[in-house]
Design a protein around this motif. Structure first.
Motif, PDB file in Angstrom:
ATOM      1  N   ALA A 159       0.853  -1.187   0.000  1.00  0.00           N
ATOM      2  CA  ALA A 159       0.000   0.000   0.000  1.00  0.00           C
ATOM      3  C   ALA A 159       0.886   1.234   0.000  1.00  0.00           C
ATOM      4  CB  ALA A 159      -0.917   0.002   1.220  1.00  0.00           C
ATOM      5  N   LEU A 160       0.450   2.276  -0.694  1.00  0.00           N
ATOM      6  CA  LEU A 160       1.174   3.529  -0.616  1.00  0.00           C
ATOM      7  C   LEU A 160       1.073   4.081   0.797  1.00  0.00           C
ATOM      8  CD1 LEU A 160       0.310   5.493  -3.891  1.00  0.00           C
ATOM      9  CD2 LEU A 160       2.336   4.141  -3.382  1.00  0.00           C
ATOM     10  N   ALA A 161       2.146   4.667   1.279  1.00  0.00           N
ATOM     11  CA  ALA A 161       2.142   5.247   2.618  1.00  0.00           C
ATOM     12  C   ALA A 161       1.280   6.503   2.631  1.00  0.00           C
ATOM     13  CB  ALA A 161       3.574   5.590   3.036  1.00  0.00           C
ATOM     14  N   LYS A 162       0.548   6.684   3.684  1.00  0.00           N
ATOM     15  CA  LYS A 162      -0.240   7.917   3.865  1.00  0.00           C
ATOM     16  C   LYS A 162       0.744   9.049   4.161  1.00  0.00           C
ATOM     17  CE  LYS A 162      -4.484   9.672   4.573  1.00  0.00           C
ATOM     18  NZ  LYS A 162      -5.552   9.578   3.551  1.00  0.00           N
ATOM     19  N   GLY A 163       0.673  10.102   3.371  1.00  0.00           N
ATOM     20  CA  GLY A 163       1.631  11.182   3.560  1.00  0.00           C
ATOM     21  C   GLY A 163       3.047  10.716   3.316  1.00  0.00           C
ATOM     22  N   GLY A 164       3.286  10.036   2.196  1.00  0.00           N
ATOM     23  CA  GLY A 164       4.579   9.421   1.923  1.00  0.00           C
ATOM     24  C   GLY A 164       5.711  10.414   1.744  1.00  0.00           C
ATOM     25  N   LEU A 165       6.925   9.934   1.971  1.00  0.00           N
ATOM     26  CA  LEU A 165       8.112  10.754   1.740  1.00  0.00           C
ATOM     27  C   LEU A 165       8.307  11.033   0.254  1.00  0.00           C
ATOM     28  CD1 LEU A 165      10.525   9.010   4.244  1.00  0.00           C
ATOM     29  CD2 LEU A 165       9.872  11.421   4.322  1.00  0.00           C
ATOM     30  N   SER A 166       7.815  10.109  -0.579  1.00  0.00           N
ATOM     31  CA  SER A 166       7.891  10.289  -2.022  1.00  0.00           C
ATOM     32  C   SER A 166       6.610   9.713  -2.624  1.00  0.00           C
ATOM     33  CB  SER A 166       9.112   9.560  -2.592  1.00  0.00           C
ATOM     34  OG  SER A 166       9.026   8.166  -2.322  1.00  0.00           O
TER      35      SER A 166
ATOM     36  N   TRP B 143       4.335  12.461   8.842  1.00  0.00           N
ATOM     37  CA  TRP B 143       3.405  12.145   7.750  1.00  0.00           C
ATOM     38  C   TRP B 143       2.146  13.003   7.795  1.00  0.00           C
ATOM     39  CZ3 TRP B 143      -1.607  10.345   8.417  1.00  0.00           C
ATOM     40  CH2 TRP B 143      -1.955   9.908   9.709  1.00  0.00           C
ATOM     41  N   ARG B 144       1.777  13.441   8.998  1.00  0.00           N
ATOM     42  CA  ARG B 144       0.546  14.230   9.122  1.00  0.00           C
ATOM     43  C   ARG B 144       0.651  15.586   8.446  1.00  0.00           C
ATOM     44  NH1 ARG B 144       0.363  12.936  15.468  1.00  0.00           N
ATOM     45  NH2 ARG B 144       2.571  13.288  15.015  1.00  0.00           N
ATOM     46  N   GLN B 145       1.902  16.027   8.224  1.00  0.00           N
ATOM     47  CA  GLN B 145       2.108  17.310   7.546  1.00  0.00           C
ATOM     48  C   GLN B 145       2.216  17.130   6.025  1.00  0.00           C
ATOM     49  OE1 GLN B 145       1.907  19.917   9.575  1.00  0.00           O
ATOM     50  NE2 GLN B 145       1.708  18.410  11.241  1.00  0.00           N
ATOM     51  N   CYS B 146       2.074  15.892   5.532  1.00  0.00           N
ATOM     52  CA  CYS B 146       2.313  15.610   4.108  1.00  0.00           C
ATOM     53  C   CYS B 146       1.076  15.078   3.398  1.00  0.00           C
ATOM     54  CB  CYS B 146       3.429  14.581   3.961  1.00  0.00           C
ATOM     55  SG  CYS B 146       4.927  14.974   4.856  1.00  0.00           S
ATOM     56  N   GLN B 147      -0.087  15.163   4.031  1.00  0.00           N
ATOM     57  CA  GLN B 147      -1.265  14.546   3.446  1.00  0.00           C
ATOM     58  C   GLN B 147      -1.750  15.311   2.218  1.00  0.00           C
ATOM     59  OE1 GLN B 147      -4.194  12.682   6.142  1.00  0.00           O
ATOM     60  NE2 GLN B 147      -3.068  13.634   7.811  1.00  0.00           N
ATOM     61  N   ILE B 148      -2.263  14.533   1.260  1.00  0.00           N
ATOM     62  CA  ILE B 148      -2.820  15.114   0.042  1.00  0.00           C
ATOM     63  C   ILE B 148      -4.259  14.649  -0.102  1.00  0.00           C
ATOM     64  CG2 ILE B 148      -0.578  15.270  -1.114  1.00  0.00           C
ATOM     65  CD1 ILE B 148      -1.188  12.653  -2.524  1.00  0.00           C
ATOM     66  N   SER B 149      -4.965  15.131  -1.094  1.00  0.00           N
ATOM     67  CA  SER B 149      -6.373  14.774  -1.270  1.00  0.00           C
ATOM     68  C   SER B 149      -6.518  13.309  -1.671  1.00  0.00           C
ATOM     69  CB  SER B 149      -7.011  15.647  -2.354  1.00  0.00           C
ATOM     70  OG  SER B 149      -6.467  15.338  -3.630  1.00  0.00           O
ATOM     71  N   LYS B 150      -7.702  12.748  -1.426  1.00  0.00           N
ATOM     72  CA  LYS B 150      -7.960  11.361  -1.793  1.00  0.00           C
ATOM     73  C   LYS B 150      -7.822  11.169  -3.301  1.00  0.00           C
ATOM     74  CE  LYS B 150     -11.303   7.583  -1.382  1.00  0.00           C
ATOM     75  NZ  LYS B 150     -12.619   7.140  -0.855  1.00  0.00           N
ATOM     76  N   GLU B 151      -8.254  12.170  -4.079  1.00  0.00           N
ATOM     77  CA  GLU B 151      -8.140  12.080  -5.545  1.00  0.00           C
ATOM     78  C   GLU B 151      -6.679  11.971  -5.970  1.00  0.00           C
ATOM     79  OE1 GLU B 151      -9.974  14.262  -3.906  1.00  0.00           O
ATOM     80  OE2 GLU B 151     -11.975  13.466  -4.391  1.00  0.00           O
ATOM     81  N   ASP B 152      -5.811  12.769  -5.332  1.00  0.00           N
ATOM     82  CA  ASP B 152      -4.390  12.696  -5.665  1.00  0.00           C
ATOM     83  C   ASP B 152      -3.792  11.356  -5.226  1.00  0.00           C
ATOM     84  OD1 ASP B 152      -4.414  15.175  -6.823  1.00  0.00           O
ATOM     85  OD2 ASP B 152      -3.693  16.239  -5.045  1.00  0.00           O
ATOM     86  N   GLU B 153      -4.242  10.841  -4.071  1.00  0.00           N
ATOM     87  CA  GLU B 153      -3.766   9.538  -3.615  1.00  0.00           C
ATOM     88  C   GLU B 153      -4.167   8.441  -4.606  1.00  0.00           C
ATOM     89  OE1 GLU B 153      -3.773   9.998   1.271  1.00  0.00           O
ATOM     90  OE2 GLU B 153      -5.599   9.362   0.236  1.00  0.00           O
ATOM     91  N   GLU B 154      -5.405   8.511  -5.100  1.00  0.00           N
ATOM     92  CA  GLU B 154      -5.866   7.518  -6.072  1.00  0.00           C
ATOM     93  C   GLU B 154      -5.049   7.584  -7.355  1.00  0.00           C
ATOM     94  OE1 GLU B 154      -9.948   8.646  -6.264  1.00  0.00           O
ATOM     95  OE2 GLU B 154     -10.583   7.149  -4.788  1.00  0.00           O
ATOM     96  N   THR B 155      -4.682   8.804  -7.767  1.00  0.00           N
ATOM     97  CA  THR B 155      -3.861   8.978  -8.967  1.00  0.00           C
ATOM     98  C   THR B 155      -2.487   8.342  -8.778  1.00  0.00           C
ATOM     99  OG1 THR B 155      -4.996  11.024  -9.568  1.00  0.00           O
ATOM    100  CG2 THR B 155      -2.808  10.675 -10.519  1.00  0.00           C
ATOM    101  N   LEU B 156      -1.871   8.582  -7.614  1.00  0.00           N
ATOM    102  CA  LEU B 156      -0.561   7.995  -7.323  1.00  0.00           C
ATOM    103  C   LEU B 156      -0.634   6.475  -7.263  1.00  0.00           C
ATOM    104  CD1 LEU B 156       0.852  10.423  -4.582  1.00  0.00           C
ATOM    105  CD2 LEU B 156       1.439  10.333  -7.011  1.00  0.00           C
ATOM    106  N   ALA B 157      -1.731   5.966  -6.679  1.00  0.00           N
ATOM    107  CA  ALA B 157      -1.891   4.509  -6.565  1.00  0.00           C
ATOM    108  C   ALA B 157      -2.026   3.867  -7.946  1.00  0.00           C
ATOM    109  CB  ALA B 157      -3.104   4.171  -5.702  1.00  0.00           C
ATOM    110  N   ARG B 158      -2.825   4.482  -8.816  1.00  0.00           N
ATOM    111  CA  ARG B 158      -2.981   3.954 -10.181  1.00  0.00           C
ATOM    112  C   ARG B 158      -1.645   3.963 -10.919  1.00  0.00           C
ATOM    113  NH1 ARG B 158      -7.920   6.842 -10.113  1.00  0.00           N
ATOM    114  NH2 ARG B 158      -6.902   8.653 -11.077  1.00  0.00           N
TER     115      ARG B 158
END
Length: 502
Positions: A356-363, A472-487
């Motif tokens: 799984a991609l990390a929530k608020g990942g370093l990259s 990680w709490r300072q690095c969160q992005i929107s769910k839409e952006d997370e879905e894009t990164l996951a795809r």
């Protein structure tokens, strides 16, 4: 002793609906045997014959072509294919292809016990030759279950799924097991306690989590059952239609080894208040699953052998009651079936682990390796899970190297509920790092260890130079952006995905 154990080990292939695609099936098996070695037998459930012309079958029937493995098939599930099965008690259909019969018990040369039931369920009398009745199921159960020595059978073959098999387990995805399947088959499985139960007809692959055959704290521990439904041969979606495994007949196994409980074992799906459902009566709907009920969405490669005997361990003359799978003290963000988990971040699922991609990942490609079942640390994992964790690590190293990137693996077992990727005694607090140079760093934690230590080091100016991302709490992005990164990660990782290997 080792020699006799080797001789008693059977390597078996199970197959879903062939539907007359004999050339596709046997070509696939030849390729598997060339790669993995010979198997002892092939067990076919579902529709062996299809509505296609008989030209292909005639070549096998007349000996022009030959099955590359001893093949055992179930009988007709409809009027159209009854003509192929001349003898209700079973017969040879072609060289190396045998019809087992309407119902009965087949015992292999190694002592492997296989129970089979041909056809689909019918509650009407008289029963057509392509159906089975409550009487058929009752007589099959009576044949085996009435002796005090009966403990179960090795393999059960049916064409229909057992109704309610999804109760308390992982989702079957495309099939609603409350509405689909046979309650008679459920009752048969309940009584026979097979170690493996294979079925087909639904044109999909589903491997249910193993379930227990005893009531915890009320009955002595018994072996677990694995139900596997297989797809149809040559399906365009490439759903799994072959399942390979190794098995030692239960009568030759050490009792303590036989009753070992898998870490992801669930309650029996056919049981109501600890009592067996009567034949022909409806089996109860499930109670609501706990938040961390384990979940599988397997994409296991076809032709992979699996041992049914588990890890080596010292035998005990008095089997202990199995412990329940470890449960988290509160809501777990990483159990796949937990309401708290964010499944859109899951990018790959294996047999025992997932990425799984990390929530608020370093990259953008910061990933976690997680076991599907709930474990606090690597030292609590079974050998099978550890093996897949190692496989994921090796694969990720190759993947990142191909993209000109370095790979660092770390685990913190300190104030952690669920293993997030590792080398101490269970219960020990530690911080562990693996570098892609082969170096391994281990630190025993005593107290006051910074929870974000791994991120702080990697985000420091000396390494990634992104100190603002240490939390990680300072690095969160929107769910839409997370879905894009996951795809994007799924697509990039696909060429390295070992779960798709043939």
């Amino acid at each position: 002793m080792e020699a006799s154990l080797f001789q008693s080990l059977s390597c078996v292939l199970a197959c879903g609906d062939v539907e007359g695609k004999f050339d596709i099936l046997f070509s696939r098996i030849r390729a598997i045997q060339k790669k993995s070695g010979n198997f002892d037998l092939l067990l076919c459930v579902g529709n062996f014959f299809g509505s296609t012309p008989d030209a292909e079958w005639e070549e096998y029937k007349t000996g022009i072509k030959k099955a590359p493995i001893q093949t055992y098939v179930l009988g007709a599930n409809n009027q159209e294919t009854v003509k192929y099965f001349q003898d209700a008690d079973g017969c040879e259909l072609a060289e190396n292809i045998t019809y087992l019969g309407r119902k009965g018990i087949f015992t292999g040369s190694s002592g492997l016990q296989i129970v089979y039931l041909s056809g689909t369920e019918s509650l009407n009398e008289p029963v057509p030759s392509y159906n089975f009745s409550p009487k058929d199921v009752s007589s099959l159960s009576t044949m085996l279950c009435t002796t005090s020595q009966f403990k179960g059978v090795d393999i059960l073959l049916t064409s229909p799924w057992p109704k309610y098999v999804g109760n308390f387990g992982n989702s079957s995805g495309e099939v609603d097991t409350k509405k689909c399947g046979s309650a008679l088959v459920s009752s048969l499985a309940m009584g026979l306690k097979p170690r493996y139960h294979f079925a087909a007809l639904e044109k999909t692959y589903y491997e249910r989590l193993p379930y227990r055959n005893h009531i915890v704290l009320q009955e002595n521990a018994q072996h677990a059952t694995r139900f596997i439904a297989l797809a149809n041969v040559g399906n365009p979606e490439k759903k799994k239609y072959l399942y390979a495994f190794s098995i030692v007949p239960m009568k030759l196994m050490d009792a303590a080894e036989l009753v070992k409980q898998p870490p992801d074992v669930t309650e029996n799906p056919y049981r109501k208040s600890g009592q067996e459902a009567s034949i022909g009566k409806q089996i109860p709907a499930p109670v609501e699953e706990s938040a961390c009920q384990f979940f599988f969405d397997l994409n296991e490669k076809q032709g992979r052998k699996r041992s049914s005997t588990g890890r080596d361990s010292k035998s005990s003359p008095h089997p202990k009651q199995p412990r329940k799978p470890p449960q988290p003290p509160g809501p777990c963000w990483f159990c796949l079936a937990s309401p708290e988990v964010e499944k859109h971040l899951v990018v790959n699922i294996g047999t025992h682990c997932y990425l799984a991609l990390a929530k608020g990942g370093l990259s953008d490609d910061h990933v976690l390796i997680l076991p599907i079942g709930h474990y606090q640390s690597v030292v609590e994992l079974s050998a099978e899970v550890v093996e897949e964790v190692e496989k994921y690590k090796a694969t990720l190293r190759r993947f990142f190297k191909s993209r000109g990137k370095r790979c660092v693996v770390f685990e913190r077992n300190y104030k952690s509920h669920h293993l997030q990727l590792q080398i101490a005694q269970p219960g020990t607090a530690y911080f562990y790092v693996e570098l892609d140079t082969g170096e391994k760093l281990f630190h025993r934690i005593k107290k006051n260890f910074p929870l974000q230590f791994g991120r702080e080091v990697l985000a420091s100016e000396a390494i990634l130079n992104i100190p603002g991302k240490s939390d990680w709490r300072q690095c969160q992005i929107s769910k839409e952006d997370e879905e894009t990164l996951a795809r994007r990660f799924r697509k990039d990782f696909e060429p390295y995905d070992f779960t798709l290997d043939d």
